[in-house]
Design a protein around this motif. Structure first.
Motif, PDB file in Angstrom:
ATOM      1  N   TRP A 151      39.498  33.936  41.641  1.00 49.21           N
ATOM      2  CA  TRP A 151      40.863  33.781  41.127  1.00 49.21           C
ATOM      3  C   TRP A 151      41.254  34.967  40.255  1.00 49.21           C
ATOM      4  CZ3 TRP A 151      44.816  31.374  42.839  1.00 49.21           C
ATOM      5  CH2 TRP A 151      44.656  30.209  43.594  1.00 49.21           C
ATOM      6  N   LEU A 152      40.325  35.450  39.458  1.00 44.94           N
ATOM      7  CA  LEU A 152      40.639  36.623  38.639  1.00 44.94           C
ATOM      8  C   LEU A 152      40.932  37.828  39.524  1.00 44.94           C
ATOM      9  CD1 LEU A 152      38.054  36.197  35.768  1.00 44.94           C
ATOM     10  CD2 LEU A 152      40.522  35.981  35.605  1.00 44.94           C
TER      11      LEU A 152
ATOM     12  N   LEU B 164      42.205  37.658  42.471  1.00 45.00           N
ATOM     13  CA  LEU B 164      43.547  37.463  43.037  1.00 45.00           C
ATOM     14  C   LEU B 164      44.625  37.812  42.011  1.00 45.00           C
ATOM     15  CD1 LEU B 164      43.144  34.246  45.199  1.00 45.00           C
ATOM     16  CD2 LEU B 164      43.081  36.640  45.896  1.00 45.00           C
TER      17      LEU B 164
ATOM     18  N   LYS C  91      28.681  28.287  41.804  1.00 50.12           N
ATOM     19  CA  LYS C  91      29.922  28.143  42.566  1.00 50.12           C
ATOM     20  C   LYS C  91      31.134  28.275  41.651  1.00 50.12           C
ATOM     21  CE  LYS C  91      32.269  25.702  46.100  1.00 50.12           C
ATOM     22  NZ  LYS C  91      32.876  24.426  46.388  1.00 50.12           N
ATOM     23  N   ASP C  92      31.051  27.682  40.455  1.00 50.55           N
ATOM     24  CA  ASP C  92      32.156  27.800  39.490  1.00 50.55           C
ATOM     25  C   ASP C  92      32.423  29.265  39.155  1.00 50.55           C
ATOM     26  OD1 ASP C  92      32.433  25.152  39.445  1.00 50.55           O
ATOM     27  OD2 ASP C  92      31.648  24.832  37.419  1.00 50.55           O
ATOM     28  N   ALA C  93      31.331  30.023  38.992  1.00 44.55           N
ATOM     29  CA  ALA C  93      31.483  31.436  38.662  1.00 44.55           C
ATOM     30  C   ALA C  93      32.180  32.166  39.805  1.00 44.55           C
ATOM     31  CB  ALA C  93      30.124  32.061  38.374  1.00 44.55           C
ATOM     32  N   SER C  94      31.779  31.870  41.047  1.00 46.49           N
ATOM     33  CA  SER C  94      32.418  32.519  42.187  1.00 46.49           C
ATOM     34  C   SER C  94      33.900  32.193  42.232  1.00 46.49           C
ATOM     35  CB  SER C  94      31.779  32.069  43.497  1.00 46.49           C
ATOM     36  OG  SER C  94      30.418  32.327  43.485  1.00 46.49           O
ATOM     37  N   THR C  95      34.222  30.900  42.026  1.00 48.96           N
ATOM     38  CA  THR C  95      35.619  30.492  42.104  1.00 48.96           C
ATOM     39  C   THR C  95      36.447  31.205  41.051  1.00 48.96           C
ATOM     40  OG1 THR C  95      34.805  28.325  42.762  1.00 48.96           O
ATOM     41  CG2 THR C  95      37.135  28.481  42.180  1.00 48.96           C
ATOM     42  N   LEU C  96      35.969  31.204  39.808  1.00 49.35           N
ATOM     43  CA  LEU C  96      36.724  31.863  38.743  1.00 49.35           C
ATOM     44  C   LEU C  96      36.849  33.357  39.027  1.00 49.35           C
ATOM     45  CD1 LEU C  96      38.132  31.698  36.031  1.00 49.35           C
ATOM     46  CD2 LEU C  96      35.920  31.994  34.918  1.00 49.35           C
ATOM     47  N   GLY C  97      35.742  33.953  39.490  1.00 45.77           N
ATOM     48  CA  GLY C  97      35.770  35.379  39.815  1.00 45.77           C
ATOM     49  C   GLY C  97      36.801  35.679  40.883  1.00 45.77           C
TER      50      GLY C  97
END
Lengths: 98, 231, 541
Positions: free
Chosen positions: B35-36, B38, B27-33
């Motif tokens: 945001w990048l 965006l 989930k952390d990877a998805s979130t960071l991905g």
């Protein structure tokens, strides 16, 4: 470290943000009819930035996110400012004469 | 893979992909991905915004004259619609977090309806531009003051920026349909609602773009009499 | 993967499947790296063929081989293919894709499907660029300057622009994937300051890919729209400003130079520490200098525009910041030299490339400072001095780095050693050929020969002939590896897991690595480059 704090923002907060977004929208429309000189643009942008901040912090949960996410958002806008500032640096000073 | 047994059954969307150790990491990877992604969107729109800033400064009078032909009530209405859709989107994520499955579907559908309403109003506004020959191109005419050539530049940017924004809305509506379908099958739970949350980020971002487009395009020099020019 | 495995030694990512589908639909970062390797090698050959045309034309002073228009198309296609379809993907998409997950101790990148998508997007963009070439080419120069590109050029600007636009997304996907993977996929114990410097360099590169590429994408989009609908965003005849195009274009395209060179800088740190058996001197300085180059690189784009109508005050600021980029670049060079000093240096092929790289990168960097000086730049702007300068960085730097990396990690990628003698020969040919090709161009430029012309005064012929002869040697140096590397796939000596005695995680897994990279997730307990005394003695004896 983890982004997954599963922070649940209370509905009340969402409604508050929603209401202030609407108020700011109507405020910016109203102010655009008032002559503030050069400040018209500044006020309009200040209101837009405030609205964007509200969306980012609460609707997009950045207020409750990790430092990394905050860094990401900040970095993104910083780079946008690099683009704006250095380009405008050229246009503003193009006709300077000493 | 033996030491990294998947938490959910294979094939289910919530299944842990083989490259991750834990659901949190995934989930952390998805979130960071997201945001990048965006950030790339910010920079993508940024190119258009700087073009707008440069030409607004260069051709202020013509831009004011052109801006005056935009329909502020419709623009304000659309801003309201978009803010409402942001609220319903936030509520959809909230419903997923607290595990209210039928509410997820309800709020996603509301978001879709509001998005469609925004696009509908946009169609009306675009049609008006065609009617008044305010669409850049060979048949462009502008008699409302300022230099027609520079007013054409305003409308080029108007169509470029709102068009790109509308394109993002249309793509968003397509993704919403998929999410609604999946949500109605009960896929999203408090343990797994990453797609809803990630799409929420996208939808709010599109809202933020409009938050800037609205004052820049519609409210430029509202206090100045039509065709007079300011500075 | 739970099925019985007969022999652990032979199970690897290469023999995991042989059919076309197992390659074209693979989600394995190593296989995707190889897909990129084959694709960009093809584009390198194509870009090289255009260069052959250029060098042949410039053998003689009159424009006797090609029409001026054909010549314009030759250097344009050379630039576009080499920049967007070879140099930018080269080290990141091939070596980075292959190694980043292994080096950080992960099973794959964070988003394997996006990774595969990036290759397909790249191929679609590349196909469009090739079809533009087949349809008659494009003559705007790789910089697409307006209003020529948006209004006046009759060549295939649209097809090429769409190709470059699409390829940009492949670059964005790669960068995004790397950033997320480096942040979120590191093995237990792999802290930020234990990461190999190759990873730091790719982190910085990825930042540029993610932050810069969208701007050039929207710029190219605007050129396309302007061309199609005749609206004036950049055309002065229609009220637009062509200098705005240059601002937007160079906002990406200057940092893009660092997309090409930063990964090569990362490769150098790996090769130099391995071949000197020493920890890289000043690890943190080298690590942060990569990030500093990436950040500063975004603030200097105006130095491409000193002779446009850019404000002289803006030029002044851009010029000063450009000098600052020299600081982190010099930190790297000095730290490598300090690493080599008193190290136990062995001269394997990768190390020869590394020595070549240090020299050429230094020349390229220092001549960059010449060009950052506003007064001098007016004299040499758009001359062969500029051409020589950026070829020292992009060919002498980036391609030397790429070839060094290919040789250094070839045993890891395919499990076989390349033959040392032809490899060393090729490395020397590349170094000598390169200098013969491009050093005379510094002189040509300083004497005033402008770039992008197919004819020139007779007094320049000697340097141009030297350059063309050098290019032939260079071509030989580039062709040779194709033969011996292919040969080595079947006949090369079997390489063990760690032929160089390296310390990175990639050397702790078999060659070629298994699909999952590691039998079990590695745990990192030491900083990078922990070459110990015992090991040092062992290698000496």
């Amino acid at each position: 470290m983890s982004d997954t704090t599963h922070h649940v923002v209370p509905v009340r907060v969402y409604l508050l943000v929603f209401a202030s977004l609407l108020v700011l929208t109507y405020l910016t429309v109203a102010i655009s009819y008032v002559d503030l000189g050069v400040f018209n643009a500044l006020v309009a942008m200040a209101i837009a930035v405030t609205k964007a901040m509200a969306v980012i912090l609460w609707f997009m949960h950045v207020k409750y996110s990790t430092r990394l996410t905050k860094l990401c958002v900040g970095g993104g806008f910083l780079w946008l400012m690099f683009l704006f500032a250095l380009t405008m640096m050229d246009y503003i000073s193009r006709n300077w004469k000493f | 893979m033996s030491s990294h047994s998947a938490h959910a059954t294979a094939g289910h969307p919530a299944a842990l992909l083989h490259q991750f150790d834990t659901a949190d990491q995934q989930k952390d990877a998805s979130t960071l991905g997201m945001w990048l992604f965006l950030i790339t969107e910010i920079m993508f729109f940024g190119g258009l915004f700087i073009a707008y800033i440069v030409y607004r400064n260069a051709y202020f009078d013509s831009f004011v004259a052109a801006s005056h032909t935009l329909n502020i009530p419709l623009g304000t209405f659309n801003t309201t619609v978009l803010i409402c859709s942001s609220l319903t989107m936030a509520m959809a994520v909230h419903s997923a977090q607290v595990g209210n499955r039928s509410r997820i579907v309800l709020f996603l559908v509301l978001t879709l309806i509001l998005g469609a309403a925004f696009l509908g109003v946009k169609v009306i506004e675009y049609a008006d531009k065609f009617e008044h020959h305010h669409v850049p191109g060979p048949s462009f005419q502008f008699t409302e003051g300022g230099n027609p050539k520079n007013a054409e530049l305003f409308f080029s940017l108007y169509f470029g920026m709102t068009g790109l924004h509308a394109l993002h809305m249309i793509i968003g509506a397509g993704i919403l349909l998929v999410l609604i379908f999946n949500a109605s099958k009960g896929w999203y739970t408090p343990e797994y609602y990453t797609p809803v949350e990630m799409f929420g980020l996208y939808w709010h971002f599109v809202d933020i773009v409009w938050i800037f487009l609205f004052p820049l395009l519609y409210l430029l020099g509202g206090h100045l009499p039509p065709g007079s020019g300011g500075h | 993967m739970s099925t019985a495995i007969e022999s652990k030694e032979t199970r690897n990512y290469l023999n995991a499947g042989y059919d076309l589908k197992s390659w074209l639909l693979t989600l394995d970062h190593k296989r995707i790296g190889l897909l990129y390797l084959f694709s960009i090698s093809f584009f390198f050959l194509l870009g090289g063929l255009f260069a052959v045309g250029i060098r042949l034309e410039l053998l003689t002073p009159p424009g006797d081989l090609f029409q001026s228009e054909t010549y314009n198309k030759l250097f344009t296609m050379h630039g576009i293919i080499m920049v967007f379809f070879f140099l930018i993907p080269s080290i990141p998409a091939v070596i980075g894709n292959f190694l980043i997950p292994i080096m950080i101790g992960a099973r794959d990148l964070a988003f394997p499907r996006l990774n595969l998508l990036s290759w397909y997007v790249f191929m679609v963009g590349g196909t469009l660029a090739i079809s533009a070439a087949l349809m008659g080419g494009i003559d705007t120069g790789w910089t697409f300057y307006t209003p020529y590109s948006s209004t006046y050029s009759n060549s295939n600007v649209m097809v090429t622009a769409v190709g470059v636009f699409i390829t940009g997304f492949s670059s964005i996907l790669t960068g995004l994937n790397f950033l997320v993977s480096i942040h979120r996929m590191r093995a237990p114990g792999m802290t930020w300051f234990r990461l190999p410097l190759f990873i730091w360099a790719h982190y910085a590169t990825s930042l540029i890919m993610v932050l810069g590429t969208p701007v050039v994408a929207v710029t190219i989009l605007l050129v396309g729209v302007e061309r199609m609908f005749r609206i004036g965003i950049f055309d002065p005849a229609l009220g637009g400003d062509p200098v705005l195009f240059q601002h937007l274009f160079w906002f990406y395209s200057h940092p893009a130079v660092y997309i090409m060179i930063l990964p090569a800088l990362g490769v150098m740190s790996e090769i130099i520490s391995t071949f000197t058996r020493r920890e890289v001197f000043g690890y943190k300085f080298v690590a942060f200098s990569s990030v500093a180059i990436a950040v500063l690189g975004f603030l200097v784009w105006g130095h491409h525009m000193f002779v446009s109508s850019q404000s002289v005050y803006a030029s002044l600021v851009f010029s000063i910041i450009t000098y600052l980029v020299g600081v982190p670049s010099a930190i790297k060079v000095f730290n490598w030299l300090a690493t080599i000093y008193k190290g136990s240096v062995s001269f394997g092929t990768p190390m020869i490339y590394a020595f070549g790289f240090i020299g050429l990168f230094t020349v390229g960097g220092l001549t960059g400072l010449f060009l950052a000086a506003m007064g001098l730049d007016v004299h040499v702007h758009d001359t062969y001095f500029v051409v020589a300068h950026f070829h020292y960085i992009m060919v002498g730097g980036a391609i030397m780095g790429y070839l060094g990396a290919i040789h250094f990690w070839w045993p890891k990628m395919f499990g076989r050693m390349y033959p040392e003698v032809p490899a060393k020969t090729a490395a020397w040919l590349v170094f000598v050929g390169f200098n013969f090709t491009f050093f005379p161009q510094f002189l040509l430029g300083y004497l005033g020969m402008p770039r992008r012309y197919h004819q020139y005064p007779e007094e320049f012929q000697i340097f141009n002939v030297m350059s063309s002869i050098g290019a032939s040697v260079l071509a030989l140096g580039y062709a040779l590896p194709v033969f011996y590397l292919v040969w080595s796939l079947k006949k090369g000596e079997i390489a063990g897991a760690n032929p160089w005695g390296g310390t990175g995680l990639e050397w702790k897994t078999p060659s070629p690595p298994p699909t999952e990279n590691f039998e079990e997730t590695p745990v990192v307990t030491e900083p990078a480059y922990s070459y110990h005394k015992e090991e040092f003695e062992l290698v000496k004896s």
